[in-house]
Design an enzyme around this catalytic site. Structure first.
Site, PDB file in Angstrom:
ATOM      1  N   TYR A 107     -56.898  29.287 -45.931  1.00  0.00           N
ATOM      2  CA  TYR A 107     -56.092  30.381 -45.367  1.00  0.00           C
ATOM      3  C   TYR A 107     -56.859  31.144 -44.287  1.00  0.00           C
ATOM      4  CZ  TYR A 107     -52.588  29.236 -48.778  1.00  0.00           C
ATOM      5  OH  TYR A 107     -51.634  28.554 -49.493  1.00  0.00           O
ATOM      6  N   ARG A 122     -56.126  29.192 -41.247  1.00  0.00           N
ATOM      7  CA  ARG A 122     -54.754  29.373 -40.746  1.00  0.00           C
ATOM      8  C   ARG A 122     -54.581  30.759 -40.129  1.00  0.00           C
ATOM      9  NH1 ARG A 122     -50.699  27.870 -45.098  1.00  0.00           N
ATOM     10  NH2 ARG A 122     -49.206  28.113 -43.372  1.00  0.00           N
ATOM     11  N   ASN A 134     -41.909  30.873 -43.680  1.00  0.00           N
ATOM     12  CA  ASN A 134     -43.203  30.920 -42.991  1.00  0.00           C
ATOM     13  C   ASN A 134     -44.003  32.135 -43.433  1.00  0.00           C
ATOM     14  OD1 ASN A 134     -42.230  28.687 -41.652  1.00  0.00           O
ATOM     15  ND2 ASN A 134     -41.606  29.843 -39.839  1.00  0.00           N
ATOM     16  N   ASP A 188     -46.423  33.165 -41.340  1.00  0.00           N
ATOM     17  CA  ASP A 188     -46.911  33.799 -40.106  1.00  0.00           C
ATOM     18  C   ASP A 188     -46.078  35.040 -39.813  1.00  0.00           C
ATOM     19  OD1 ASP A 188     -45.179  31.130 -38.528  1.00  0.00           O
ATOM     20  OD2 ASP A 188     -44.591  33.234 -38.305  1.00  0.00           O
ATOM     21  N   HIS A 243     -42.210  33.107 -49.002  1.00  0.00           N
ATOM     22  CA  HIS A 243     -43.457  32.498 -49.487  1.00  0.00           C
ATOM     23  C   HIS A 243     -44.683  33.346 -49.191  1.00  0.00           C
ATOM     24  CE1 HIS A 243     -41.244  28.378 -49.221  1.00  0.00           C
ATOM     25  NE2 HIS A 243     -40.871  29.097 -50.262  1.00  0.00           N
ATOM     26  N   GLY A 298     -35.765  24.769 -38.113  1.00  0.00           N
ATOM     27  CA  GLY A 298     -37.135  24.272 -38.294  1.00  0.00           C
ATOM     28  C   GLY A 298     -37.598  24.161 -39.727  1.00  0.00           C
ATOM     29  N   THR A 299     -36.697  23.695 -40.614  1.00  0.00           N
ATOM     30  CA  THR A 299     -37.148  23.435 -41.984  1.00  0.00           C
ATOM     31  C   THR A 299     -36.595  22.100 -42.450  1.00  0.00           C
ATOM     32  OG1 THR A 299     -37.068  24.128 -44.314  1.00  0.00           O
ATOM     33  CG2 THR A 299     -35.247  24.849 -42.912  1.00  0.00           C
ATOM     34  N   SER A 300     -37.419  21.367 -43.175  1.00  0.00           N
ATOM     35  CA  SER A 300     -36.990  20.044 -43.665  1.00  0.00           C
ATOM     36  C   SER A 300     -36.117  20.181 -44.908  1.00  0.00           C
ATOM     37  CB  SER A 300     -38.234  19.200 -43.993  1.00  0.00           C
ATOM     38  OG  SER A 300     -38.982  19.858 -45.028  1.00  0.00           O
TER      39      SER A 300
END
Ligand code: APR
Length: 233
Positions: A55, A58, A89, A91, A106, A174-176
């Site tokens: 982390y 990141r 995300n 970020d 998350h 932008g998410t699977s």
């Protein structure tokens, strides 16, 4: 007149053009690190320094990145809609772009907390954003990332479900849609609500709710979304 509610679910793909790695796919983080080692409580107990390093790295990447139009276009839409962003995300690019309502399912990369008391949390300053074993919270417990690891409870889930149930328009960017309970939020979109999905790659829609696919990267997809919405809603 009350603004229509536009609810957005974002994933790592919206930050890809800001230079932050996604998790799955060819260059994803989970191809370089073992999820069990760096994103589970078991990994934390096994080797906390490895987790903290993951982390710390990141965070350093995040400090070198900036929002792009994929984030900023959602802010522009606040002129017309009550925009609520639910992000997987960690970020802070949505916040830095200026979004007014951001819910982190998350957790948040720039925040850390006591490993004993999740309410003892604070944001790290950009100029001193590494934590190591031995760095303690005010309760004397080891500091850990304020991140929801696999297998841990998702405290913001109920709030996210409330937002989704109130949506007049729902957008996935932008998410699977691989990870639950986040992907399960689509289940709560009311019947008849238009659902837009922005992604350069095909994404399996678990509930058959998507009404418009915009197959391109987030910055271009959000531009197309803004144009589509200005014509139809
Ligand atoms: N613009 C838009 N989407 C993109 C872009 C881009 N430039 N580049 C990649 N994508 C898409 C990919 O096609 C994929 O569908 O973003 C998605 C990224 O999927 P994942 O890597 O699985 O990320 P995400 O869905 O956010 O993962 C969910 O898994 O590991 C956990 O906690 C982690 O929050 C994360 C969760």
């Amino acid at each position: 007149m009350q603004k229509k509610k536009l609810v957005v679910l974002t994933g790592a793909g919206i930050s890809a053009e800001s230079g932050l790695a996604v998790f799955r796919g060819s260059n994803g983080l989970w191809g370089k690190y073992r999820v069990d080692d760096v994103a589970t409580i078991e990994g934390w107990y096994r080797n906390p320094e490895l987790v903290l390093q993951f982390y710390n790295e990141r965070r350093k990447e995040l400090l070198k990145s900036y929002p792009h139009y994929g984030h900023e276009g959602l802010v522009d839409l606040e002129d017309v809609y009550d925009v609520r962003v639910i992000t997987q995300n960690v970020d802070d690019l949505h916040e830095r772009a200026g979004s007014s309502n951001v819910l982190h399912l998350h957790g948040r990369l720039m925040w850390v907390r006591s490993e004993k008391n999740e309410n003892l949390r604070f944001e790290l300053p950009a100029d001193n954003c590494e934590i190591h074993v031995g760095d303690i919270a005010s309760d004397g417990a080891q500091l850990r990332p304020d991140i929801v690891w696999f297998g841990e409870a998702v405290p913001m889930l109920d709030a996210a479900i409330d937002w989704v149930e109130e949506a007049d328009i729902f957008v996935v960017i932008g998410t699977s849609l691989n990870v639950y309970p986040a992907a399960g939020l689509l289940h709560y979109v009311k019947r008849g609500v238009p659902v837009f999905l922005i992604d350069p790659n095909p994404v399996k829609d678990p509930y058959g709710k998507v009404t418009t696919y915009i197959n391109c990267v987030a910055s271009e997809g959000v531009k197309q979304l803004v144009e589509l919405l200005s014509k139809e809603y």
